[in-house]
Design a protein around this motif. Structure first.
Motif, mmCIF file in Angstrom:
data_model
loop_
_atom_site.group_PDB
_atom_site.id
_atom_site.type_symbol
_atom_site.label_atom_id
_atom_site.label_comp_id
_atom_site.label_asym_id
_atom_site.label_seq_id
_atom_site.Cartn_x
_atom_site.Cartn_y
_atom_site.Cartn_z
ATOM 1 N N ILE A 71 0.811 -1.217 0.000
ATOM 2 C CA ILE A 71 0.000 0.000 0.000
ATOM 3 C C ILE A 71 0.843 1.265 0.000
ATOM 4 O O ILE A 71 0.315 2.359 -0.194
ATOM 5 C CB ILE A 71 -0.993 0.030 1.179
ATOM 6 N N LEU A 72 2.172 1.120 0.198
ATOM 7 C CA LEU A 72 3.052 2.282 0.111
ATOM 8 C C LEU A 72 3.367 2.649 -1.340
ATOM 9 O O LEU A 72 3.913 3.730 -1.593
ATOM 10 C CB LEU A 72 4.360 2.020 0.854
ATOM 11 N N THR A 73 3.025 1.773 -2.267
ATOM 12 C CA THR A 73 3.348 1.968 -3.672
ATOM 13 C C THR A 73 2.107 2.368 -4.460
ATOM 14 O O THR A 73 1.062 1.712 -4.372
ATOM 15 C CB THR A 73 3.934 0.677 -4.268
ATOM 16 N N ARG A 74 2.225 3.418 -5.246
ATOM 17 C CA ARG A 74 1.118 3.831 -6.106
ATOM 18 C C ARG A 74 0.941 2.812 -7.236
ATOM 19 O O ARG A 74 1.915 2.399 -7.876
ATOM 20 C CB ARG A 74 1.414 5.209 -6.702
ATOM 21 N N VAL A 75 -0.304 2.400 -7.470
ATOM 22 C CA VAL A 75 -0.590 1.477 -8.572
ATOM 23 C C VAL A 75 -1.680 2.077 -9.447
ATOM 24 O O VAL A 75 -2.358 3.033 -9.071
ATOM 25 C CB VAL A 75 -1.013 0.079 -8.059
ATOM 26 N N ASP A 76 -1.862 1.471 -10.617
ATOM 27 C CA ASP A 76 -2.827 1.996 -11.582
ATOM 28 C C ASP A 76 -4.121 1.198 -11.593
ATOM 29 O O ASP A 76 -4.829 1.158 -12.595
ATOM 30 C CB ASP A 76 -2.203 2.015 -12.982
ATOM 31 N N ARG A 77 -4.447 0.561 -10.493
ATOM 32 C CA ARG A 77 -5.687 -0.205 -10.399
ATOM 33 C C ARG A 77 -6.295 0.016 -9.021
ATOM 34 O O ARG A 77 -5.617 0.444 -8.081
ATOM 35 C CB ARG A 77 -5.432 -1.686 -10.643
ATOM 36 N N GLY A 78 -7.583 -0.323 -8.928
ATOM 37 C CA GLY A 78 -8.251 -0.166 -7.640
ATOM 38 C C GLY A 78 -8.392 1.293 -7.247
ATOM 39 O O GLY A 78 -8.308 2.205 -8.072
ATOM 40 N N HIS A 79 -8.578 1.518 -5.957
ATOM 41 C CA HIS A 79 -8.957 2.836 -5.479
ATOM 42 C C HIS A 79 -8.001 3.464 -4.470
ATOM 43 O O HIS A 79 -7.951 4.691 -4.365
ATOM 44 C CB HIS A 79 -10.346 2.755 -4.819
ATOM 45 N N VAL A 80 -7.282 2.627 -3.702
ATOM 46 C CA VAL A 80 -6.562 3.157 -2.540
ATOM 47 C C VAL A 80 -5.144 2.622 -2.463
ATOM 48 O O VAL A 80 -4.898 1.432 -2.643
ATOM 49 C CB VAL A 80 -7.308 2.782 -1.229
ATOM 50 N N ASP A 81 -4.210 3.514 -2.219
ATOM 51 C CA ASP A 81 -2.889 3.218 -1.671
ATOM 52 C C ASP A 81 -2.474 4.481 -0.933
ATOM 53 O O ASP A 81 -3.145 5.524 -1.032
ATOM 54 C CB ASP A 81 -1.874 2.805 -2.756
ATOM 55 N N ILE A 82 -1.412 4.408 -0.163
ATOM 56 C CA ILE A 82 -1.035 5.557 0.663
ATOM 57 C C ILE A 82 -0.709 6.787 -0.183
ATOM 58 O O ILE A 82 -1.150 7.904 0.155
ATOM 59 C CB ILE A 82 0.126 5.190 1.606
ATOM 60 N N PRO A 83 0.028 6.678 -1.293
ATOM 61 C CA PRO A 83 0.264 7.879 -2.106
ATOM 62 C C PRO A 83 -1.025 8.535 -2.593
ATOM 63 O O PRO A 83 -1.142 9.769 -2.585
ATOM 64 C CB PRO A 83 1.107 7.356 -3.270
ATOM 65 N N ARG A 84 -2.002 7.731 -3.003
ATOM 66 C CA ARG A 84 -3.255 8.330 -3.473
ATOM 67 C C ARG A 84 -4.076 8.916 -2.327
ATOM 68 O O ARG A 84 -4.740 9.947 -2.491
ATOM 69 C CB ARG A 84 -4.063 7.291 -4.267
ATOM 70 N N LEU A 85 -4.039 8.288 -1.156
ATOM 71 C CA LEU A 85 -4.698 8.894 0.006
ATOM 72 C C LEU A 85 -4.062 10.238 0.335
ATOM 73 O O LEU A 85 -4.763 11.207 0.662
ATOM 74 C CB LEU A 85 -4.610 7.953 1.208
#
Length: 390
Positions: A71-85
């Motif tokens: 979750i510390l890594t930004r990904v291009d799927r789904g809705h949530v990771d720490i960078p996007r939060l």
């Protein structure tokens, strides 16, 4: 010979799981958690962005830990990771652990004995073998992933276990930190496996929110979507769990509880449950949404009503549809009891991911909410509730 056959079967299972893990879970996640935002995004005015940037924002429900990605890594799927939060200016996120989901899952009737969707997902993700066939261990595996992230990057994420932790986080953010506070919760209490001692184990692992049921009846009692019917309330074990959860200052979540279970929990002296992710039945007539009278009763006990983002509970796929559900909730229970409960990464659609949350602030402004109401709904009510409850 038997030992050799067993060894071969285990090897074949692991080999198949390894092959699946290369592409399977990511494909499943991408298909089950779509973002329906237009390619050029939702328009956000400078005024809405400025207001959004000034808010303390919280969300009562995300299932991101289910998907076994960092979750510390930004990904291009789904809705949530720490960078996007962080991009979305979210201060506190509740991360719930999904451990069982019945095949053919629906909003009206599911058998507890139905084949489970989460078992093949855990095997395909190559989660620890001891979590493949234990609901408690599945919850603990997801909790451990969150703890590892907090240990690895304490400036980015902090696990909140008490009101004091929450205060420390908010003070740090006022001083300029971008740390996201994370609260651990259970999506249904079946990881207790029918044993009160397991509540203590999970509490020790950091869990501070307990959803009593998910999509099926369990040892605690009746689900909104179970086979026992609307009169299936708390079992005696369920009463013991609620009693101890209250003593430990754990948040009791009735998001998937059947009507009689809701009434039974509300009858407990001092109970202050929430609905972490829902819509409003009179606004969106979905069987996923509890009847209005029960929602009012939960709010009357001081609980929060977390409004979800997906079409099944707000009857639409735009930020304006979410804002409409929030406005309906305010009309029903008042502006002090409404919060956000996205259900991000919970096998649902969303019109934006966590990074694009300013679109909701814009939609709330467009719906006629004033700045004070927006501040309460976007996180002020949640922070007050957590400070008084944890």
């Amino acid at each position: 010979m038997i030992r050799r056959l067993f060894t071969i079967l285990v090897a074949l299972t692991i080999a198949a799981a390894t092959a699946t893990a290369v592409w399977g879970p990511a494909y499943v996640e991408r298909s089950l958690n779509p973002v329906t935002m237009p390619k050029d995004g939702w328009p956000v005015s400078p005024q809405a962005q400025a207001l959004h940037d000034s808010l303390i924002i919280g969300d009562l429900h995300s299932d991101a830990l289910l998907w076994d990605r960092d979750i510390l890594t930004r990904v291009d799927r789904g809705h949530v990771d720490i960078p996007r939060l962080s991009d979305g200016n979210v201060a506190v996120q509740v991360f719930t652990t999904v451990t069982k989901s019945p095949r053919g899952q629906n909003y009206t009737h599911n058998a507890a004995e139905a084949p489970d969707n989460i078992t093949p997902l855990f095997i395909g993700q190559l989660r620890p073998i001891h979590s493949w066939f234990s609901l408690k261990e599945r919850a603990l595996a997801q909790a451990a992933a969150l703890s590892r992230a907090a240990e690895q990057a304490p400036d980015q994420v902090m696990v909140i276990r008490s009101a004091e932790d929450l205060q420390s986080l908010l003070e740090a953010r006022r001083d300029g930190a971008r740390t996201v506070g994370a609260i651990l919760g259970m999506e249904g209490a079946h990881p207790l496996e029918g044993k009160l001692d397991n509540l203590r184990v999970l509490y020790g692992a950091g869990f501070r929110l307990i959803g009593l049921t998910h999509f099926f009846d369990n040892e605690l009692g009746g689900s909104l979507h179970g086979s026992g019917g609307p009169n299936s309330g708390l079992s005696e074990f369920g009463r013991e769990v609620v009693r101890e959860a209250q003593e430990r200052h754990m948040i009791v979540d009735l998001a998937h509880a059947g009507p009689q279970m809701v009434r039974d929990v509300l009858a407990f002296p001092g109970s202050r449950p929430i609905i972490s992710h829902t819509g409003i039945r009179s606004h969106c007539d979905s069987p996923r949404n509890l009847p209005d009278d029960l929602v009012r009763a939960i709010a009357a006990k001081g609980g929060l009503i977390g409004i979800g983002y997906w079409a099944d509970v707000v009857c639409g796929k735009t930020p304006a549809d979410i804002a409409g559900a929030i406005a309906a909730a305010i009309r029903l229970v008042g502006e002090d009891q409404v919060a956000l409960g996205s259900d991000y990464d919970g096998s649902v659609d969303a019109p934006f991911d966590a990074a694009h949350l300013p679109a909701l602030t814009q939609a709330l402004m467009d719906a006629g909410l004033n700045d004070g109401q927006i501040a309460k709904v976007m996180g002020g009510n949640m922070m007050r509730y957590l400070a008084e409850t944890l």
